[in-house]
Design a protein around this motif. Structure first.
Motif, PDB file in Angstrom:
ATOM      1  N   PHE A 109       0.853  -1.275   0.020  1.00 56.36           N
ATOM      2  CA  PHE A 109       0.087  -0.079   0.160  1.00 56.36           C
ATOM      3  C   PHE A 109       0.737   1.346  -0.068  1.00 56.36           C
ATOM      4  O   PHE A 109       0.412   2.062  -0.841  1.00 56.36           O
ATOM      5  N   SER A 110       1.824   1.271   0.787  1.00 54.67           N
ATOM      6  CA  SER A 110       2.886   2.205   0.720  1.00 54.67           C
ATOM      7  C   SER A 110       3.471   2.604  -0.631  1.00 54.67           C
ATOM      8  O   SER A 110       3.599   3.850  -0.857  1.00 54.67           O
ATOM      9  N   GLY A 111       3.976   1.450  -0.933  1.00 52.52           N
ATOM     10  CA  GLY A 111       4.333   1.714  -2.498  1.00 52.52           C
ATOM     11  C   GLY A 111       3.586   2.444  -3.696  1.00 52.52           C
ATOM     12  O   GLY A 111       4.044   3.261  -4.105  1.00 52.52           O
ATOM     13  N   VAL A 112       2.245   1.830  -3.481  1.00 52.29           N
ATOM     14  CA  VAL A 112       1.396   2.215  -4.613  1.00 52.29           C
ATOM     15  C   VAL A 112       1.003   3.832  -4.327  1.00 52.29           C
ATOM     16  O   VAL A 112       0.597   4.622  -5.149  1.00 52.29           O
ATOM     17  N   THR A 113       1.014   4.061  -3.028  1.00 52.53           N
ATOM     18  CA  THR A 113       0.739   5.446  -2.557  1.00 52.53           C
ATOM     19  C   THR A 113       1.799   6.404  -2.907  1.00 52.53           C
ATOM     20  O   THR A 113       1.514   7.615  -3.360  1.00 52.53           O
ATOM     21  N   MET A 114       2.850   6.049  -2.655  1.00 54.46           N
ATOM     22  CA  MET A 114       4.215   6.713  -2.689  1.00 54.46           C
ATOM     23  C   MET A 114       4.590   7.083  -4.305  1.00 54.46           C
ATOM     24  O   MET A 114       4.883   8.198  -4.686  1.00 54.46           O
ATOM     25  N   LEU A 115       4.046   6.048  -5.258  1.00 53.85           N
ATOM     26  CA  LEU A 115       4.236   6.300  -6.472  1.00 53.85           C
ATOM     27  C   LEU A 115       2.923   6.876  -7.313  1.00 53.85           C
ATOM     28  O   LEU A 115       3.070   7.078  -8.554  1.00 53.85           O
ATOM     29  N   SER A 116       2.051   7.164  -6.488  1.00 52.08           N
ATOM     30  CA  SER A 116       0.885   7.769  -6.727  1.00 52.08           C
ATOM     31  C   SER A 116       0.095   7.094  -7.908  1.00 52.08           C
ATOM     32  O   SER A 116      -0.731   7.589  -8.549  1.00 52.08           O
ATOM     33  N   VAL A 117       0.116   5.868  -7.707  1.00 53.06           N
ATOM     34  CA  VAL A 117      -0.417   4.765  -8.743  1.00 53.06           C
ATOM     35  C   VAL A 117      -1.994   4.646  -8.035  1.00 53.06           C
ATOM     36  O   VAL A 117      -2.823   4.787  -8.547  1.00 53.06           O
ATOM     37  N   GLY A 118      -1.984   4.285  -6.627  1.00 54.45           N
ATOM     38  CA  GLY A 118      -3.315   3.985  -6.076  1.00 54.45           C
ATOM     39  C   GLY A 118      -4.144   3.062  -6.887  1.00 54.45           C
ATOM     40  O   GLY A 118      -5.196   3.724  -7.449  1.00 54.45           O
ATOM     41  N   TYR A 119      -3.940   1.801  -6.784  1.00 53.71           N
ATOM     42  CA  TYR A 119      -4.875   1.164  -7.462  1.00 53.71           C
ATOM     43  C   TYR A 119      -6.260   0.977  -7.130  1.00 53.71           C
ATOM     44  O   TYR A 119      -7.180   0.711  -7.845  1.00 53.71           O
ATOM     45  N   GLY A 120      -6.597   1.147  -5.778  1.00 45.23           N
ATOM     46  CA  GLY A 120      -7.883   1.378  -5.222  1.00 45.23           C
ATOM     47  C   GLY A 120      -8.115  -0.017  -4.751  1.00 45.23           C
ATOM     48  O   GLY A 120      -9.344  -0.139  -4.456  1.00 45.23           O
ATOM     49  N   ASP A 121      -7.399  -0.957  -4.683  1.00 41.03           N
ATOM     50  CA  ASP A 121      -7.780  -2.388  -4.031  1.00 41.03           C
ATOM     51  C   ASP A 121      -7.689  -2.287  -2.450  1.00 41.03           C
ATOM     52  O   ASP A 121      -8.425  -2.935  -1.720  1.00 41.03           O
ATOM     53  N   SER A 149       1.522  13.040  -1.381  1.00 46.21           N
ATOM     54  CA  SER A 149       2.133  14.483  -1.874  1.00 46.21           C
ATOM     55  C   SER A 149       3.528  14.474  -1.891  1.00 46.21           C
ATOM     56  O   SER A 149       4.213  15.086  -3.028  1.00 46.21           O
ATOM     57  N   LEU A 150       4.137  13.734  -0.944  1.00 48.07           N
ATOM     58  CA  LEU A 150       5.504  13.544  -1.009  1.00 48.07           C
ATOM     59  C   LEU A 150       6.122  13.045  -2.445  1.00 48.07           C
ATOM     60  O   LEU A 150       6.998  13.209  -2.973  1.00 48.07           O
ATOM     61  N   GLY A 151       5.207  11.852  -2.784  1.00 47.16           N
ATOM     62  CA  GLY A 151       5.464  11.052  -3.924  1.00 47.16           C
ATOM     63  C   GLY A 151       5.338  12.007  -5.192  1.00 47.16           C
ATOM     64  O   GLY A 151       6.084  11.516  -6.224  1.00 47.16           O
ATOM     65  N   VAL A 152       4.556  12.794  -5.186  1.00 43.01           N
ATOM     66  CA  VAL A 152       4.373  13.855  -6.484  1.00 43.01           C
ATOM     67  C   VAL A 152       5.577  14.888  -6.322  1.00 43.01           C
ATOM     68  O   VAL A 152       6.011  15.236  -7.314  1.00 43.01           O
ATOM     69  N   LEU A 153       5.610  15.517  -5.232  1.00 41.25           N
ATOM     70  CA  LEU A 153       6.782  16.666  -4.885  1.00 41.25           C
ATOM     71  C   LEU A 153       7.964  16.398  -4.961  1.00 41.25           C
ATOM     72  O   LEU A 153       9.014  17.239  -5.781  1.00 41.25           O
ATOM     73  N   LEU A 154       8.488  15.435  -4.488  1.00 42.81           N
ATOM     74  CA  LEU A 154       9.754  15.103  -4.602  1.00 42.81           C
ATOM     75  C   LEU A 154      10.545  14.911  -5.853  1.00 42.81           C
ATOM     76  O   LEU A 154      11.511  15.418  -6.046  1.00 42.81           O
ATOM     77  N   PRO A 155       9.927  13.847  -6.686  1.00 44.84           N
ATOM     78  CA  PRO A 155      10.621  13.923  -8.099  1.00 44.84           C
ATOM     79  C   PRO A 155      10.382  15.190  -8.714  1.00 44.84           C
ATOM     80  O   PRO A 155      11.135  15.460  -9.573  1.00 44.84           O
ATOM     81  N   THR A 156       9.397  15.815  -8.723  1.00 44.81           N
ATOM     82  CA  THR A 156       9.272  17.307  -9.250  1.00 44.81           C
ATOM     83  C   THR A 156      10.375  18.211  -8.750  1.00 44.81           C
ATOM     84  O   THR A 156      10.898  18.844  -9.510  1.00 44.81           O
ATOM     85  N   ALA A 157      10.891  18.168  -7.523  1.00 46.29           N
ATOM     86  CA  ALA A 157      11.870  19.189  -7.070  1.00 46.29           C
ATOM     87  C   ALA A 157      13.141  18.608  -7.648  1.00 46.29           C
ATOM     88  O   ALA A 157      14.036  19.563  -7.961  1.00 46.29           O
ATOM     89  N   CYS A 158      13.225  17.399  -7.811  1.00 46.83           N
ATOM     90  CA  CYS A 158      14.473  16.534  -8.204  1.00 46.83           C
ATOM     91  C   CYS A 158      14.624  17.111  -9.739  1.00 46.83           C
ATOM     92  O   CYS A 158      15.614  17.456 -10.116  1.00 46.83           O
ATOM     93  N   PHE A 159      13.581  16.958 -10.568  1.00 49.60           N
ATOM     94  CA  PHE A 159      13.773  17.640 -11.852  1.00 49.60           C
ATOM     95  C   PHE A 159      14.059  18.926 -11.888  1.00 49.60           C
ATOM     96  O   PHE A 159      14.804  19.585 -12.823  1.00 49.60           O
TER      97      PHE A 159
END
Length: 139
Positions: free
Chosen positions: A85-97, A113-123
């Motif tokens: 669950f943590s992995g799919v949440t971190m990667l913003s996949v959120g399968y919904g299962d 939020s961290l899963g979206v913002l960290l790669p953006t900040a890195c980019f």
């Protein structure tokens, strides 16, 4: 036998594509920082494991995850379930299962939020570094 061969070929194909992506210098002004990439990777991996431990700890106080079906039964109480669950949440996949309940809802929003913002900040950091290198070489 055939599925194993297909999996091996697929994994080789993925590895070749990743190698090509990280080593190909098609664009003269392209910039890839392996240090920045590894920093992002290990940070996100650490956060994923950390949030899984948090969900696991929260589960000792009550249900944290429920299965998304009409019965709404609690998810299995094991660390691998929380890590998934943590992995799919971190990667913003959120399968919904799996659906967080209670206080886990707040933590899952923070994690997403961290899963979206960290790669953006890195980019943005890589883009800024690329611009600085490009401007220095033109002078």
């Amino acid at each position: 036998m055939i599925p194993a061969i297909l999996m091996a070929i697929t994994m080789l194909f993925i590895l070749v594509n990743l190698y090509y992506f990280f080593t190909n210098k098609t664009f003269k002004k392209s910039y890839f920082s392996s240090a920045l990439f590894y920093k992002l990777f290990y940070t996100m991996l650490g956060l994923t494991i950390g949030f899984a431990v948090l969900y696991y700890a929260l589960s000792s106080y009550g249900t944290v995850l429920v299965i998304n079906d009409p019965t709404g039964e609690p998810a299995d109480h094991n660390f691998l379930e929380y890590l998934y669950f943590s992995g799919v949440t971190m990667l913003s996949v959120g399968y919904g299962d799996l659906v967080p309940v209670g206080s886990a809802r707040l933590f899952s929003l923070l994690q997403a939020s961290l899963g979206v913002l960290l790669p953006t900040a890195c980019f943005m950091k890589a883009l800024t570094s690329s611009g600085e290198k490009g401007s220095g070489s033109n002078s």
